[in-house]
Enzyme design. Structure first.
Site, PDB file in Angstrom:
ATOM      1  N   HIS A   1      28.959  42.253  29.495  1.00 38.55           N
ATOM      2  CA  HIS A   1      28.301  41.265  30.349  1.00 38.55           C
ATOM      3  C   HIS A   1      27.381  41.935  31.351  1.00 38.55           C
ATOM      4  CE1 HIS A   1      30.912  42.085  33.731  1.00 38.55           C
ATOM      5  NE2 HIS A   1      31.978  41.843  32.998  1.00 38.55           N
TER       6      HIS A   1
ATOM      7  N   HIS B   1      28.572  44.996  33.330  1.00 42.05           N
ATOM      8  CA  HIS B   1      28.550  46.241  32.543  1.00 42.05           C
ATOM      9  C   HIS B   1      27.124  46.744  32.399  1.00 42.05           C
ATOM     10  CE1 HIS B   1      32.077  44.166  30.318  1.00 42.05           C
ATOM     11  NE2 HIS B   1      32.592  44.991  31.212  1.00 42.05           N
TER      12      HIS B   1
ATOM     13  N   CYS C   1      43.402  42.717  37.225  1.00 41.98           N
ATOM     14  CA  CYS C   1      43.062  44.021  37.844  1.00 41.98           C
ATOM     15  C   CYS C   1      43.842  45.157  37.207  1.00 41.98           C
ATOM     16  CB  CYS C   1      43.408  44.053  39.326  1.00 41.98           C
ATOM     17  SG  CYS C   1      42.649  42.801  40.332  1.00 41.98           S
TER      18      CYS C   1
ATOM     19  N   CYS D   1      45.213  36.246  42.611  1.00 44.85           N
ATOM     20  CA  CYS D   1      44.232  37.303  42.834  1.00 44.85           C
ATOM     21  C   CYS D   1      42.853  36.648  42.963  1.00 44.85           C
ATOM     22  CB  CYS D   1      44.254  38.272  41.653  1.00 44.85           C
ATOM     23  SG  CYS D   1      42.761  39.274  41.570  1.00 44.85           S
TER      24      CYS D   1
ATOM     25  N   LYS E   1      31.697  36.625  41.537  1.00 45.61           N
ATOM     26  CA  LYS E   1      31.576  37.767  40.639  1.00 45.61           C
ATOM     27  C   LYS E   1      31.508  37.268  39.198  1.00 45.61           C
ATOM     28  CE  LYS E   1      34.150  41.766  38.974  1.00 45.61           C
ATOM     29  NZ  LYS E   1      35.460  42.356  38.808  1.00 45.61           N
TER      30      LYS E   1
END
Ligand code: MSP
Length: 485
Positions: A18, A21, A130, A144, A298
Protein backbone atom coordinates in the site's frame (compact mmCIF):
# COMPACT_ATOMS: atom_id res chain seq x y z
CA UNK A 1 35.38 4.97 -2.30
CA UNK A 2 32.77 5.41 0.37
CA UNK A 3 29.82 3.15 1.00
CA UNK A 4 26.17 3.80 1.65
CA UNK A 5 23.89 1.26 3.27
CA UNK A 6 20.19 2.04 3.51
CA UNK A 7 17.30 -0.12 4.68
CA UNK A 8 13.52 -0.09 4.68
CA UNK A 9 11.71 -1.74 7.56
CA UNK A 10 10.87 -5.31 6.64
CA UNK A 11 7.20 -5.49 5.77
CA UNK A 12 4.56 -7.85 7.08
CA UNK A 13 3.89 -9.94 4.01
CA UNK A 14 0.20 -10.49 4.70
CA UNK A 15 -0.81 -6.99 3.61
CA UNK A 16 -1.04 -5.95 -0.01
CA UNK A 17 1.52 -3.35 -0.92
CA UNK A 18 0.00 0.00 0.00
CA UNK A 19 0.89 3.65 -0.08
CA UNK A 20 2.73 3.50 3.27
CA UNK A 21 5.03 0.79 1.92
CA UNK A 22 5.43 2.68 -1.33
CA UNK A 23 6.32 5.81 0.59
CA UNK A 24 9.10 4.38 2.76
CA UNK A 25 10.53 2.33 -0.08
CA UNK A 26 10.46 5.17 -2.60
CA UNK A 27 12.24 7.56 -0.23
CA UNK A 28 14.93 4.92 0.26
CA UNK A 29 15.19 4.32 -3.46
CA UNK A 30 15.72 8.04 -4.10
CA UNK A 31 18.57 8.13 -1.61
CA UNK A 32 20.08 4.91 -2.92
CA UNK A 33 20.00 6.18 -6.51
CA UNK A 34 21.55 9.46 -5.46
CA UNK A 35 24.41 7.71 -3.67
CA UNK A 36 24.99 5.41 -6.64
CA UNK A 37 25.26 8.48 -8.87
CA UNK A 38 27.71 9.99 -6.42
CA UNK A 39 29.87 6.92 -6.82
CA UNK A 40 29.29 5.43 -3.38
CA UNK A 41 29.23 1.68 -3.10
CA UNK A 42 25.56 1.43 -2.31
CA UNK A 43 23.47 -1.29 -0.77
CA UNK A 44 19.71 -0.91 -0.54
CA UNK A 45 17.88 -3.56 1.44
CA UNK A 46 14.23 -4.38 1.87
CA UNK A 47 12.43 -7.54 2.84
CA UNK A 48 9.60 -9.18 4.73
CA UNK A 49 8.92 -9.86 8.39
CA UNK A 50 7.50 -13.33 8.08
CA UNK A 51 7.09 -14.75 11.56
CA UNK A 52 4.19 -12.61 12.68
CA UNK A 53 1.08 -14.24 14.03
CA UNK A 54 -1.18 -12.55 11.50
CA UNK A 55 0.97 -13.78 8.62
CA UNK A 56 0.48 -17.39 9.69
CA UNK A 57 -3.23 -16.75 10.15
CA UNK A 58 -3.68 -15.40 6.62
CA UNK A 59 -1.69 -18.27 5.15
CA UNK A 60 -3.91 -20.74 6.97
CA UNK A 61 -7.06 -19.01 5.74
CA UNK A 62 -5.80 -19.37 2.21
CA UNK A 63 -5.05 -23.03 2.81
CA UNK A 64 -1.35 -22.51 2.27
CA UNK A 65 1.71 -23.58 4.15
CA UNK A 66 3.07 -20.42 5.81
CA UNK A 67 6.43 -20.88 4.16
CA UNK A 68 4.99 -21.16 0.67
CA UNK A 69 2.73 -18.24 1.35
CA UNK A 70 5.50 -15.85 2.41
CA UNK A 71 7.64 -16.92 -0.53
CA UNK A 72 4.84 -16.09 -2.89
CA UNK A 73 4.18 -12.78 -1.14
CA UNK A 74 7.89 -11.94 -1.21
CA UNK A 75 7.89 -12.36 -4.99
CA UNK A 76 4.82 -10.13 -5.19
CA UNK A 77 6.47 -7.42 -3.13
CA UNK A 78 9.57 -7.53 -5.28
CA UNK A 79 7.65 -7.24 -8.51
CA UNK A 80 5.53 -4.43 -7.09
CA UNK A 81 8.63 -2.57 -6.00
CA UNK A 82 9.98 -2.74 -9.51
CA UNK A 83 6.72 -1.18 -10.73
CA UNK A 84 7.47 1.68 -8.35
CA UNK A 85 10.78 2.16 -10.11
CA UNK A 86 12.57 0.81 -7.04
CA UNK A 87 15.92 -0.87 -7.58
CA UNK A 88 16.84 -3.02 -4.61
CA UNK A 89 20.25 -4.53 -4.07
CA UNK A 90 18.94 -7.16 -1.69
CA UNK A 91 15.70 -8.58 -0.35
CA UNK A 92 15.66 -10.59 2.85
CA UNK A 93 12.88 -12.74 4.28
CA UNK A 94 13.07 -13.69 7.93
CA UNK A 95 11.79 -17.19 7.21
CA UNK A 96 14.96 -17.78 5.22
CA UNK A 97 16.71 -20.36 7.38
CA UNK A 98 19.94 -20.12 5.48
CA UNK A 99 20.36 -16.39 5.16
CA UNK A 100 18.53 -14.96 8.16
CA UNK A 101 18.46 -17.48 10.99
CA UNK A 102 22.17 -17.75 11.73
CA UNK A 103 22.40 -14.00 12.39
CA UNK A 104 19.34 -13.93 14.63
CA UNK A 105 20.55 -16.96 16.60
CA UNK A 106 24.03 -15.52 17.01
CA UNK A 107 22.68 -12.23 18.34
CA UNK A 108 20.47 -14.13 20.80
CA UNK A 109 23.44 -16.16 22.02
CA UNK A 110 25.59 -13.08 22.47
CA UNK A 111 22.87 -11.27 24.40
CA UNK A 112 22.29 -14.34 26.57
CA UNK A 113 26.01 -14.69 27.21
CA UNK A 114 26.09 -11.11 28.35
CA UNK A 115 23.47 -11.96 30.98
CA UNK A 116 20.76 -9.82 29.40
CA UNK A 117 18.04 -12.44 28.95
CA UNK A 118 15.86 -13.74 31.77
CA UNK A 119 12.87 -16.09 31.79
CA UNK A 120 9.88 -14.57 33.59
CA UNK A 121 6.19 -15.11 33.82
CA UNK A 122 4.34 -12.35 32.08
CA UNK A 123 0.81 -11.04 31.93
CA UNK A 124 -0.11 -8.34 29.48
CA UNK A 125 -2.41 -6.89 26.85
CA UNK A 126 -1.45 -7.85 23.32
CA UNK A 127 -2.34 -6.21 19.99
CA UNK A 128 -2.00 -8.61 17.07
CA UNK A 129 -2.01 -5.62 14.68
CA UNK A 130 1.19 -4.20 16.21
CA UNK A 131 2.47 -7.63 17.26
CA UNK A 132 3.34 -6.15 20.62
CA UNK A 133 2.21 -5.92 24.21
CA UNK A 134 0.45 -2.68 25.09
CA UNK A 135 0.13 -0.63 28.22
CA UNK A 136 -3.38 0.22 29.36
CA UNK A 137 -2.68 3.91 28.77
CA UNK A 138 -1.80 3.20 25.12
CA UNK A 139 -5.30 1.87 24.51
CA UNK A 140 -8.51 3.73 23.77
CA UNK A 141 -11.51 1.92 25.30
CA UNK A 142 -9.40 -1.21 25.40
CA UNK A 143 -8.54 -0.95 21.70
CA UNK A 144 -5.26 -0.23 19.94
CA UNK A 145 -5.80 3.17 18.30
CA UNK A 146 -3.66 2.28 15.26
CA UNK A 147 -5.47 -0.93 14.46
CA UNK A 148 -8.87 -0.59 16.04
CA UNK A 149 -8.44 -4.03 17.58
CA UNK A 150 -9.28 -5.06 21.13
CA UNK A 151 -6.04 -5.93 22.95
CA UNK A 152 -6.07 -9.50 24.30
CA UNK A 153 -5.01 -10.39 27.84
CA UNK A 154 -2.26 -12.98 27.77
CA UNK A 155 -0.30 -14.74 30.56
CA UNK A 156 2.73 -16.85 29.72
CA UNK A 157 6.43 -17.45 30.18
CA UNK A 158 8.74 -15.20 28.17
CA UNK A 159 12.41 -14.53 27.98
CA UNK A 160 12.87 -10.88 28.78
CA UNK A 161 15.60 -8.69 27.40
CA UNK A 162 17.03 -6.32 30.00
CA UNK A 163 16.47 -3.19 27.99
CA UNK A 164 16.27 -1.10 31.17
CA UNK A 165 20.01 -1.61 31.62
CA UNK A 166 20.84 0.29 28.45
CA UNK A 167 18.90 3.53 28.86
CA UNK A 168 21.89 5.71 29.76
CA UNK A 169 24.15 4.38 27.02
CA UNK A 170 21.48 4.77 24.36
CA UNK A 171 20.64 8.24 25.59
CA UNK A 172 24.26 9.30 25.24
CA UNK A 173 24.52 7.84 21.75
CA UNK A 174 21.38 9.66 20.65
CA UNK A 175 22.22 12.96 22.34
CA UNK A 176 25.66 13.05 20.77
CA UNK A 177 24.28 12.08 17.32
CA UNK A 178 26.47 9.00 17.31
CA UNK A 179 23.06 7.50 16.57
CA UNK A 180 21.47 10.40 14.76
CA UNK A 181 17.70 10.62 14.78
CA UNK A 182 16.15 12.65 11.99
CA UNK A 183 14.16 14.85 12.44
CA UNK A 184 15.07 16.62 15.67
CA UNK A 185 11.47 16.41 16.96
CA UNK A 186 11.65 12.61 16.93
CA UNK A 187 15.03 12.72 18.62
CA UNK A 188 13.51 14.74 21.45
CA UNK A 189 10.53 12.44 21.63
CA UNK A 190 12.69 9.36 22.05
CA UNK A 191 14.99 11.09 24.57
CA UNK A 192 11.93 11.96 26.64
CA UNK A 193 10.80 8.35 26.46
CA UNK A 194 14.20 7.12 27.62
CA UNK A 195 14.10 9.64 30.47
CA UNK A 196 10.85 8.14 31.68
CA UNK A 197 12.75 4.84 31.94
CA UNK A 198 12.94 1.91 29.55
CA UNK A 199 11.22 -1.28 30.61
CA UNK A 200 12.52 -4.76 29.90
CA UNK A 201 10.90 -6.31 26.85
CA UNK A 202 9.58 -9.70 25.94
CA UNK A 203 11.96 -11.44 23.53
CA UNK A 204 10.35 -14.84 23.17
CA UNK A 205 7.02 -16.55 23.53
CA UNK A 206 6.02 -20.14 24.18
CA UNK A 207 5.87 -22.25 21.02
CA UNK A 208 2.17 -22.76 21.40
CA UNK A 209 1.46 -19.01 21.08
CA UNK A 210 3.86 -18.54 18.18
CA UNK A 211 2.74 -20.57 15.22
CA UNK A 212 6.15 -20.31 13.64
CA UNK A 213 9.45 -18.57 14.08
CA UNK A 214 13.06 -19.06 15.04
CA UNK A 215 13.57 -21.48 17.93
CA UNK A 216 15.30 -20.01 20.97
CA UNK A 217 18.79 -21.49 21.20
CA UNK A 218 18.99 -23.98 24.08
CA UNK A 219 15.29 -23.76 25.02
CA UNK A 220 13.07 -25.50 22.54
CA UNK A 221 9.90 -24.62 24.43
CA UNK A 222 10.28 -21.01 23.27
CA UNK A 223 10.28 -19.19 19.96
CA UNK A 224 11.92 -15.84 19.31
CA UNK A 225 9.48 -13.03 19.45
CA UNK A 226 9.08 -10.85 16.39
CA UNK A 227 11.19 -7.83 17.22
CA UNK A 228 14.33 -9.73 18.15
CA UNK A 229 13.94 -11.81 15.02
CA UNK A 230 12.98 -8.89 12.74
CA UNK A 231 15.51 -6.23 13.69
CA UNK A 232 18.37 -8.61 13.07
CA UNK A 233 17.57 -8.66 9.34
CA UNK A 234 19.69 -5.56 8.90
CA UNK A 235 22.83 -7.57 9.64
CA UNK A 236 21.81 -11.14 8.79
CA UNK A 237 21.24 -10.04 5.19
CA UNK A 238 24.87 -8.93 5.12
CA UNK A 239 25.99 -12.41 6.06
CA UNK A 240 26.63 -11.70 9.74
CA UNK A 241 27.44 -14.98 11.53
CA UNK A 242 27.69 -16.94 8.28
CA UNK A 243 30.87 -18.15 6.68
CA UNK A 244 30.95 -15.12 4.38
CA UNK A 245 30.88 -11.92 6.39
CA UNK A 246 32.45 -9.77 3.70
CA UNK A 247 29.33 -7.68 3.12
CA UNK A 248 28.81 -7.31 6.85
CA UNK A 249 32.34 -6.02 7.18
CA UNK A 250 31.94 -3.69 4.24
CA UNK A 251 28.49 -2.24 4.91
CA UNK A 252 27.77 -2.36 8.64
CA UNK A 253 26.99 0.00 10.38
CA UNK A 254 24.05 1.10 8.25
CA UNK A 255 24.12 4.70 7.16
CA UNK A 256 20.40 5.01 7.59
CA UNK A 257 17.43 2.92 8.63
CA UNK A 258 14.27 4.45 7.21
CA UNK A 259 10.97 3.92 9.03
CA UNK A 260 7.58 5.28 10.00
CA UNK A 261 7.08 6.89 13.39
CA UNK A 262 5.21 3.88 14.80
CA UNK A 263 8.34 1.75 14.88
CA UNK A 264 10.83 4.37 16.05
CA UNK A 265 10.79 3.04 19.60
CA UNK A 266 11.88 -0.40 18.43
CA UNK A 267 14.69 1.02 16.31
CA UNK A 268 15.87 3.71 18.70
CA UNK A 269 15.74 1.66 21.90
CA UNK A 270 15.52 -2.11 21.42
CA UNK A 271 17.80 -2.37 18.38
CA UNK A 272 20.66 -0.24 19.76
CA UNK A 273 20.41 -2.05 23.10
CA UNK A 274 20.62 -5.41 21.34
CA UNK A 275 23.68 -4.25 19.44
CA UNK A 276 25.31 -2.85 22.57
CA UNK A 277 24.67 -6.08 24.44
CA UNK A 278 26.09 -8.12 21.54
CA UNK A 279 29.03 -5.74 21.32
CA UNK A 280 28.30 -4.65 17.76
CA UNK A 281 28.40 -1.12 16.27
CA UNK A 282 25.27 1.05 16.22
CA UNK A 283 23.67 2.24 12.97
CA UNK A 284 24.58 5.82 12.06
CA UNK A 285 21.12 7.25 11.68
CA UNK A 286 17.40 6.66 11.76
CA UNK A 287 15.15 8.60 9.42
CA UNK A 288 11.65 8.75 10.81
CA UNK A 289 8.74 9.78 8.63
CA UNK A 290 5.12 10.42 9.50
CA UNK A 291 2.10 8.52 8.26
CA UNK A 292 0.38 8.90 4.99
CA UNK A 293 -3.18 9.38 6.03
CA UNK A 294 -6.38 9.09 4.15
CA UNK A 295 -9.31 10.95 5.57
CA UNK A 296 -7.10 11.85 8.51
CA UNK A 297 -6.30 8.26 9.59
CA UNK A 298 -3.21 6.16 8.98
CA UNK A 299 -3.59 4.20 5.78
CA UNK A 300 -3.68 0.61 6.82
CA UNK A 301 -5.26 -2.60 5.73
CA UNK A 302 -6.76 -3.22 9.15
CA UNK A 303 -8.58 0.10 8.97
CA UNK A 304 -9.42 -0.44 5.32
CA UNK A 305 -8.65 3.00 3.89
CA UNK A 306 -5.80 2.18 1.55
CA UNK A 307 -5.17 3.88 -1.81
CA UNK A 308 -3.53 1.49 -4.22
CA UNK A 309 -0.28 2.99 -5.52
CA UNK A 310 -0.55 0.82 -8.63
CA UNK A 311 -3.81 2.44 -9.64
CA UNK A 312 -2.18 5.86 -9.32
CA UNK A 313 0.75 4.64 -11.43
CA UNK A 314 -1.56 3.31 -14.13
CA UNK A 315 -3.30 6.64 -14.48
CA UNK A 316 -0.42 9.07 -13.97
CA UNK A 317 2.81 7.15 -14.41
CA UNK A 318 5.36 5.99 -11.88
CA UNK A 319 7.40 9.20 -11.89
CA UNK A 320 4.32 11.22 -11.01
CA UNK A 321 3.79 9.07 -7.92
CA UNK A 322 7.45 9.32 -6.97
CA UNK A 323 7.26 13.08 -7.38
CA UNK A 324 4.23 13.37 -5.15
CA UNK A 325 5.67 11.17 -2.42
CA UNK A 326 9.01 12.97 -2.39
CA UNK A 327 7.83 16.55 -2.67
CA UNK A 328 4.19 16.95 -1.81
CA UNK A 329 4.14 14.92 1.39
CA UNK A 330 6.07 16.30 4.32
CA UNK A 331 8.52 13.62 5.42
CA UNK A 332 8.28 14.66 9.02
CA UNK A 333 4.59 15.11 9.63
CA UNK A 334 1.54 13.14 8.62
CA UNK A 335 0.34 13.94 5.12
CA UNK A 336 -3.05 13.26 3.60
CA UNK A 337 -3.01 11.53 0.22
CA UNK A 338 -6.07 12.41 -1.76
CA UNK A 339 -6.50 12.04 -5.50
CA UNK A 340 -7.62 15.70 -5.68
CA UNK A 341 -4.35 16.92 -4.15
CA UNK A 342 -2.43 14.56 -6.33
CA UNK A 343 -4.07 15.75 -9.54
CA UNK A 344 -3.62 19.38 -8.64
CA UNK A 345 0.11 18.93 -7.97
CA UNK A 346 0.47 16.81 -11.09
CA UNK A 347 -1.04 19.44 -13.36
CA UNK A 348 0.72 22.38 -11.75
CA UNK A 349 4.22 21.01 -11.33
CA UNK A 350 4.59 18.13 -13.78
CA UNK A 351 2.29 18.83 -16.74
CA UNK A 352 2.77 22.60 -16.57
CA UNK A 353 6.00 23.12 -14.67
CA UNK A 354 8.53 20.52 -15.71
CA UNK A 355 6.78 18.98 -18.71
CA UNK A 356 5.94 22.26 -20.34
CA UNK A 357 9.41 23.70 -19.82
CA UNK A 358 11.15 20.64 -21.25
CA UNK A 359 8.85 20.60 -24.24
CA UNK A 360 9.30 24.33 -25.01
CA UNK A 361 13.07 24.20 -24.75
CA UNK A 362 13.46 21.10 -26.88
CA UNK A 363 11.10 22.40 -29.53
CA UNK A 364 13.21 25.57 -29.85
CA UNK A 365 16.37 23.48 -29.87
CA UNK A 366 15.20 21.12 -32.60
CA UNK A 367 14.04 23.97 -34.84
CA UNK A 368 16.95 26.34 -34.30
CA UNK A 369 20.08 24.34 -33.51
CA UNK A 370 21.68 22.29 -36.26
CA UNK A 371 23.36 19.84 -33.90
CA UNK A 372 22.97 18.63 -30.32
CA UNK A 373 24.44 20.87 -27.64
CA UNK A 374 27.62 19.29 -26.38
CA UNK A 375 27.19 18.46 -22.74
CA UNK A 376 29.89 17.98 -20.18
CA UNK A 377 28.67 15.12 -18.10
CA UNK A 378 30.87 13.91 -15.29
CA UNK A 379 32.33 10.66 -16.46
CA UNK A 380 30.35 7.53 -15.79
CA UNK A 381 27.45 9.24 -14.09
CA UNK A 382 25.03 6.75 -15.56
CA UNK A 383 27.02 3.82 -14.30
CA UNK A 384 27.35 5.41 -10.90
CA UNK A 385 31.02 6.22 -10.99
CA UNK A 386 30.87 9.98 -11.11
CA UNK A 387 32.46 12.19 -8.53
CA UNK A 388 29.26 14.18 -8.81
CA UNK A 389 31.16 17.38 -9.44
CA UNK A 390 28.53 18.94 -11.61
CA UNK A 391 25.88 19.08 -8.90
CA UNK A 392 25.70 22.39 -7.09
CA UNK A 393 26.73 22.12 -3.47
CA UNK A 394 23.34 23.46 -2.34
CA UNK A 395 21.77 20.38 -3.90
CA UNK A 396 24.26 17.83 -2.62
CA UNK A 397 24.11 19.27 0.86
CA UNK A 398 20.35 18.81 0.97
CA UNK A 399 20.60 15.29 -0.41
CA UNK A 400 23.38 14.34 1.97
CA UNK A 401 21.24 15.55 4.86
CA UNK A 402 18.24 13.53 3.67
CA UNK A 403 16.31 16.74 2.91
CA UNK A 404 14.50 15.26 -0.06
CA UNK A 405 11.60 17.65 -0.07
CA UNK A 406 13.90 20.68 -0.01
CA UNK A 407 16.09 19.17 -2.72
CA UNK A 408 12.97 18.91 -4.88
CA UNK A 409 12.08 22.51 -4.05
CA UNK A 410 15.56 23.44 -5.23
CA UNK A 411 15.00 21.67 -8.57
CA UNK A 412 11.61 23.30 -9.05
CA UNK A 413 13.07 26.71 -8.25
CA UNK A 414 15.45 26.09 -11.10
CA UNK A 415 12.50 25.15 -13.32
CA UNK A 416 10.82 28.40 -12.29
CA UNK A 417 13.97 30.37 -13.00
CA UNK A 418 14.16 28.98 -16.54
CA UNK A 419 10.49 29.71 -17.12
CA UNK A 420 11.05 33.34 -16.14
CA UNK A 421 14.19 33.52 -18.22
CA UNK A 422 12.26 32.41 -21.31
CA UNK A 423 9.55 34.91 -20.48
CA UNK A 424 11.94 37.83 -20.06
CA UNK A 425 14.42 37.05 -22.84
CA UNK A 426 11.94 35.74 -25.43
CA UNK A 427 14.34 33.46 -27.34
CA UNK A 428 11.80 32.77 -30.14
CA UNK A 429 11.86 36.51 -30.98
CA UNK A 430 15.59 36.92 -30.39
CA UNK A 431 16.36 34.11 -32.83
CA UNK A 432 14.76 36.20 -35.58
CA UNK A 433 16.28 39.57 -34.70
CA UNK A 434 19.73 38.33 -33.62
CA UNK A 435 20.14 34.67 -34.65
CA UNK A 436 23.59 34.25 -33.09
CA UNK A 437 22.51 35.51 -29.68
CA UNK A 438 19.24 33.60 -29.97
CA UNK A 439 21.08 30.33 -30.54
CA UNK A 440 23.39 31.00 -27.62
CA UNK A 441 20.43 31.58 -25.36
CA UNK A 442 18.74 28.37 -26.52
CA UNK A 443 21.95 26.43 -25.94
CA UNK A 444 22.13 27.85 -22.46
CA UNK A 445 18.55 26.76 -21.82
CA UNK A 446 19.28 23.25 -23.09
CA UNK A 447 22.27 22.94 -20.79
CA UNK A 448 20.22 24.12 -17.82
CA UNK A 449 17.49 21.65 -18.72
CA UNK A 450 20.09 18.89 -18.81
CA UNK A 451 21.31 19.92 -15.36
CA UNK A 452 17.74 19.67 -14.12
CA UNK A 453 17.45 16.21 -15.65
CA UNK A 454 20.59 15.14 -13.79
CA UNK A 455 19.21 16.30 -10.46
CA UNK A 456 15.90 14.62 -11.25
CA UNK A 457 17.61 11.29 -11.82
CA UNK A 458 17.13 9.87 -8.31
CA UNK A 459 13.59 11.22 -8.00
CA UNK A 460 12.10 10.69 -11.48
CA UNK A 461 14.47 8.27 -13.20
CA UNK A 462 12.44 7.65 -16.37
CA UNK A 463 11.74 11.35 -16.93
CA UNK A 464 15.37 12.20 -16.34
CA UNK A 465 16.41 9.63 -18.93
CA UNK A 466 13.88 10.91 -21.48
CA UNK A 467 15.07 14.51 -21.14
CA UNK A 468 18.71 13.54 -21.40
CA UNK A 469 18.00 11.51 -24.51
CA UNK A 470 16.14 14.38 -26.14
CA UNK A 471 19.04 16.72 -25.41
CA UNK A 472 21.63 14.29 -26.74
CA UNK A 473 19.66 13.84 -29.96
CA UNK A 474 18.47 17.44 -30.13
CA UNK A 475 14.92 16.23 -30.59
CA UNK A 476 11.63 17.74 -29.50
CA UNK A 477 9.31 15.47 -27.52
CA UNK A 478 6.71 13.81 -29.70
CA UNK A 479 4.33 13.40 -26.82
CA UNK A 480 4.13 15.45 -23.64
CA UNK A 481 6.15 14.03 -20.74
CA UNK A 482 3.15 14.56 -18.47
CA UNK A 483 -0.14 14.92 -20.36
CA UNK A 484 -2.60 17.24 -18.62
CA UNK A 485 -5.29 15.47 -16.62
N1 MSP B 1 7.44 -5.57 10.32
C1 MSP B 1 7.48 -4.33 11.00
C2 MSP B 1 8.82 -3.65 10.84
C3 MSP B 1 10.00 -4.43 11.28
S1 MSP B 1 11.49 -3.62 10.89
C4 MSP B 1 12.66 -4.51 11.61
C5 MSP B 1 6.39 -3.42 10.46
N2 MSP B 1 5.90 -3.72 9.25
S2 MSP B 1 4.71 -2.94 8.51
O1 MSP B 1 4.55 -3.60 7.25
O2 MSP B 1 3.58 -2.87 9.35
O3 MSP B 1 5.18 -1.49 8.32
C6 MSP B 1 6.34 -1.21 7.65
C7 MSP B 1 6.58 0.26 7.49
O4 MSP B 1 5.53 0.86 6.76
C8 MSP B 1 6.68 1.02 8.81
O5 MSP B 1 7.75 1.94 8.73
C9 MSP B 1 5.41 1.78 8.87
O6 MSP B 1 5.56 2.96 9.59
C10 MSP B 1 5.18 2.04 7.40
N3 MSP B 1 3.80 2.36 7.16
C11 MSP B 1 2.73 1.53 7.23
N4 MSP B 1 1.63 2.28 7.00
C12 MSP B 1 1.98 3.57 6.79
C13 MSP B 1 1.33 4.70 6.35
N5 MSP B 1 0.04 4.74 6.18
N6 MSP B 1 2.08 5.80 6.06
C14 MSP B 1 3.44 5.78 6.08
N7 MSP B 1 4.08 4.71 6.47
C15 MSP B 1 3.37 3.70 7.13
O7 MSP B 1 6.04 -2.47 11.12
Amino acid sequence: MSKFYITTPIYYPNADLHMGHAYTTTLCDILARYHRIMGDETRFLSGTDDHAFKVAQVAKKQGLDAKDYVKQQGERFKSLFSKLGVELDDFIQTSDEIRHWPGAIEIWKRIAKNGDLEKRSYKGLYCTGCESFKKTEDLVSGKCPDHDLVAQEIEEENYFFKLSKYGDKIKKAIESDELKIIPETRKNEILALIDRGLEDVSFSRPNKSMPWGIPVPSDDSQTMYVWCDALTNYISSLGFATNDESNYKKFWPADVHMMGKDILRFHAAIWPAMLLSANLPLPKSLFVHGFITSGGRKMSKTIGNVIDPLIVIEEYGVDALRYFLAREISPFEDGDFTIERFKEAYNANLANGLGNLASRIMKMAEVNLDRPVSIFEPQGEASGKSGGLAFKSEFTELMNNYELQKACDYIWQEIGRLDSLIQSSQPFKLIKSEPGKGRELIQELVISLYTIARMLNPFLPATSRAIKEAVRENKAFIEPLFPRK
